[in-house]
Design a protein around this motif. Structure first.
Motif, mmCIF file in Angstrom:
data_model
loop_
_atom_site.group_PDB
_atom_site.id
_atom_site.type_symbol
_atom_site.label_atom_id
_atom_site.label_comp_id
_atom_site.label_asym_id
_atom_site.label_seq_id
_atom_site.Cartn_x
_atom_site.Cartn_y
_atom_site.Cartn_z
ATOM 1 N N SER A 112 -56.483 4.217 61.292
ATOM 2 C CA SER A 112 -55.550 3.365 60.564
ATOM 3 C C SER A 112 -55.008 4.095 59.340
ATOM 4 O O SER A 112 -55.582 5.086 58.875
ATOM 5 N N VAL A 113 -53.902 3.586 58.815
ATOM 6 C CA VAL A 113 -53.328 4.146 57.591
ATOM 7 C C VAL A 113 -54.352 4.098 56.459
ATOM 8 O O VAL A 113 -54.515 5.068 55.707
ATOM 9 N N ALA A 114 -55.068 2.987 56.352
ATOM 10 C CA ALA A 114 -56.061 2.849 55.286
ATOM 11 C C ALA A 114 -57.169 3.888 55.432
ATOM 12 O O ALA A 114 -57.601 4.495 54.438
ATOM 13 N N GLN A 115 -57.630 4.111 56.662
ATOM 14 C CA GLN A 115 -58.709 5.071 56.887
ATOM 15 C C GLN A 115 -58.257 6.495 56.585
ATOM 16 O O GLN A 115 -58.973 7.274 55.949
ATOM 17 N N VAL A 116 -57.055 6.842 57.033
ATOM 18 C CA VAL A 116 -56.547 8.193 56.792
ATOM 19 C C VAL A 116 -56.338 8.427 55.296
ATOM 20 O O VAL A 116 -56.706 9.478 54.759
ATOM 21 N N GLY A 117 -55.755 7.447 54.615
ATOM 22 C CA GLY A 117 -55.555 7.578 53.179
ATOM 23 C C GLY A 117 -56.866 7.775 52.444
ATOM 24 O O GLY A 117 -56.966 8.601 51.526
ATOM 25 N N PHE A 118 -57.890 7.034 52.856
ATOM 26 C CA PHE A 118 -59.218 7.177 52.246
ATOM 27 C C PHE A 118 -59.803 8.554 52.545
ATOM 28 O O PHE A 118 -60.329 9.228 51.650
ATOM 29 N N ASN A 119 -59.708 8.988 53.808
ATOM 30 C CA ASN A 119 -60.271 10.283 54.200
ATOM 31 C C ASN A 119 -59.643 11.438 53.425
ATOM 32 O O ASN A 119 -60.313 12.435 53.131
ATOM 33 N N LEU A 120 -58.364 11.307 53.107
ATOM 34 C CA LEU A 120 -57.642 12.392 52.438
ATOM 35 C C LEU A 120 -57.554 12.185 50.927
ATOM 36 O O LEU A 120 -56.809 12.873 50.243
ATOM 37 N N GLN A 121 -58.324 11.214 50.432
ATOM 38 C CA GLN A 121 -58.509 10.996 48.995
ATOM 39 C C GLN A 121 -57.232 10.592 48.266
ATOM 40 O O GLN A 121 -56.982 11.024 47.135
ATOM 41 N N PHE A 122 -56.421 9.748 48.915
ATOM 42 C CA PHE A 122 -55.300 9.143 48.209
ATOM 43 C C PHE A 122 -55.802 7.914 47.459
ATOM 44 O O PHE A 122 -56.748 7.247 47.886
ATOM 45 N N SER A 123 -55.153 7.602 46.357
ATOM 46 C CA SER A 123 -55.627 6.522 45.491
ATOM 47 C C SER A 123 -55.410 5.142 46.096
ATOM 48 O O SER A 123 -56.085 4.185 45.715
ATOM 49 N N SER A 124 -54.464 5.031 47.038
ATOM 50 C CA SER A 124 -54.171 3.741 47.661
ATOM 51 C C SER A 124 -53.411 3.971 48.959
ATOM 52 O O SER A 124 -52.912 5.074 49.219
ATOM 53 N N ASP A 125 -53.312 2.915 49.770
ATOM 54 C CA ASP A 125 -52.521 3.007 51.000
ATOM 55 C C ASP A 125 -51.069 3.345 50.679
ATOM 56 O O ASP A 125 -50.438 4.160 51.365
ATOM 57 N N SER A 126 -50.536 2.714 49.643
ATOM 58 C CA SER A 126 -49.128 2.942 49.295
ATOM 59 C C SER A 126 -48.899 4.377 48.835
ATOM 60 O O SER A 126 -47.841 4.961 49.105
ATOM 61 N N ALA A 127 -49.885 4.961 48.153
ATOM 62 C CA ALA A 127 -49.753 6.359 47.726
ATOM 63 C C ALA A 127 -49.714 7.284 48.937
ATOM 64 O O ALA A 127 -48.929 8.245 48.977
ATOM 65 N N PHE A 128 -50.548 6.992 49.937
ATOM 66 C CA PHE A 128 -50.542 7.808 51.153
ATOM 67 C C PHE A 128 -49.228 7.647 51.911
ATOM 68 O O PHE A 128 -48.627 8.633 52.361
ATOM 69 N N ILE A 129 -48.752 6.410 52.060
ATOM 70 C CA ILE A 129 -47.499 6.169 52.778
ATOM 71 C C ILE A 129 -46.337 6.868 52.077
ATOM 72 O O ILE A 129 -45.469 7.467 52.720
ATOM 73 N N SER A 130 -46.327 6.828 50.747
ATOM 74 C CA SER A 130 -45.277 7.502 49.978
ATOM 75 C C SER A 130 -45.321 9.012 50.207
ATOM 76 O O SER A 130 -44.279 9.656 50.401
#
Length: 255
Positions: free
Chosen positions: A222-240
């Protein structure tokens, strides 16, 4: 016969025709290091492939196609790959295509051509292949290319670290933490990456995160899991971040 089993031995260089195609359900597969006399076009509708070249790593997501010129030494690893398709060509017939490994966007017409040609009989009359072959080349010449490659540094001080990255045991740290881990100054690390990859370390790190994100998303994370795995501060930060580098959101990327 064009549909083969993953364990089946296959040598396209031993076959002679305008186009040689194969189709398979690969799942998990490691091709080993090899090369072909023929040029090759690879595609799958699901799963992800990774190409290890001499000094570069390339990721092939689903709905993209990889062009490998003749003679390129490579190793392909596949994860959950289905509807695998591969086409092989004599080098002189595809001289108009790139002379380097290239990832192309695949539109519906290009997908239909690849699917059809992958199931052609290997002894299909050459004259009956010409029209589809010419259309395939025309579509590839006009297809958008995407940078999904990562040049790899050769410095021996980084090889253990690189191996851990490739095995997904860690993610690249900040330049400061990287220097501490390797036991070299930030200036030395920066110089190594600039000289050996042509990229600043931070740019290299961001490209690594992008390719890792694509691989994880293709595997169903999921987007949330990938963002967490790659150490983004939030889902929105990863999507951006993802949209900045690909021009689209993770949800739209594989459509």
């Amino acid at each position: 016969m064009a549909f083969i089993q993953p364990e089946q031995q296959f040598n396209p260089d031993a076959l002679n025709n305008l186009v040689i195609g194969i189709a398979a359900e690969m799942g998990e597969h490691d091709s080993g290091v090899h090369q072909h006399r023929k040029a090759q076009l690879l595609y799958s509708s699901a799963g992800c492939m990774r190409f290890n070249l001499a000094d570069t790593q390339v990721v092939l997501p689903p709905t993209r196609a990889a062009w490998l010129p003749a003679g390129v030494v490579h190793q392909v690893t596949m994860r959950n790959v289905v509807a695998y398709r591969s086409l092989y060509f004599e080098p002189e017939t595809v001289a108009s295509l790139p002379d380097n490994v290239t990832i192309f966007h695949v539109n519906p017409l290009l997908k239909a051509l690849i699917d059809t040609m992958s199931f052609w009989s290997w002894d299909k009359p050459r004259h009956s292949q010409h029209n589809a072959f010419a259309l395939l080349i025309e579509e590839l010449l006009h297809a958008d290319a995407e940078n999904l490659s990562l040049p790899l540094p050769k410095d021996k001080r980084l090889q253990t670290w690189l191996k851990q990255l490739q095995q997904q045991q860690k993610i690249p740290a900040s330049l400061k933490d990287m220097a501490i881990e390797i036991g070299a100054s930030e200036r030395t690390i920066s110089r190594i990456f600039s000289n050996e990859t042509g990229m600043a370390y931070q740019a290299w790190r961001q490209q690594w995160r992008l390719l890792s994100a694509i691989e994880q998303l293709a595997a169903g994370a999921s987007v949330a899991q990938v963002g967490f795995n790659l150490q983004f501060s939030s889902d929105s930060a990863f999507i951006s971040f993802f949209k900045q580098y690909t021009g689209t959101t993770p949800a739209q990327y594989f459509k």
